[in-house]
Design a protein around this motif. Sequence first.
Motif: not given
Length: 314
Positions: A239-244, A294-300, A302-311
């Motif tokens: 989570v920290t790596v993706m956010l940063s 770069f929007f598709p990269i950041f969207a991906i 954010i998607y995995f980050l949201t899934r990880r946090m909700l999990r």
Amino acid sequence: MALLRTAERTAVSAAPRTSRLGRDFWLGYALTLPAFVVVVGLVAYPLGYAFWLSLQDIKVGGQGQFIGLGNYARLLLDSESRIYGLFWNSVKVTALYTAGALAGKFIIGMISAIILHSQIRARHFWRTLLFIPWAIPAVVSAFTWKWIYNDVNGVLNALLTNLGLVELPILFLADPKLALWSVLIAAIWQGSPFWTMTFLAGLQAIPRELYEAAAIDGANPLQQYFRITLPLLTPVITVTVMLSAIWTSNAIQYVYILTNGGPANVTETFPLLAYHEGMTAYDLGIASAIPLVFFPIFAILIYFLTRRMLRQEG
């Protein structure tokens, strides 16, 4: 029988209709309306308008001409275009800048978290002191580092000169070989406390019984780190790596204030290039297309980050 069915249908159609949310579904819609307006006004509309601008050949104050994906073709495919070389240079710089910042923040953050997690004297004081860079606004710290790197009256050059380590001032921000490293050091200094804070919270959630059992089995501290600490901190690290990565690659304060992309574009990241194209070259189409690439990269991410946090919450 047919008469009975007709009566049933009439009764069902005459019954008051209710939403799946119950009788107060209109209240639910009313309560979510402010959040919906904020999302549309601050996220959806600017994103949609930026995409519309990226499909036009438009200058500031001028009339736009629809060109479809022409701006994207100039960025990605047209090697004879002026912006082609600048864009791919910004991609390389952004990748180096983000990767270097993530590596530096991870190393410093992990070491600091392990030290602060151990039983040391004045532990709360050191924790407070370490988090000060995170509390300072990025603009303020960027100007502070610019003064530190100054070749005329900067603290760093004065210290090196007084110690006899150098004879002439070092051009930290003007030397193409040193500029990106200098910006990286400042960015790592400002962002490391966030990594320390998250890693420290993860370390405190690991039961001490695991380390005690490992010590009884003969595991040394290094083995305990790789067998216990690192595996259990993997969700926090992810989570920290993706956010940063999202924050660092999109940040503009340090590169803009310290070097403004120079010298010779060696520190020009893609957000700074978009800023230059929009505010200096007045080309709103290209300026809008650069970050949207770069929007598709950041969207991906954010998607995995949201899934990880909700999990993790689940």
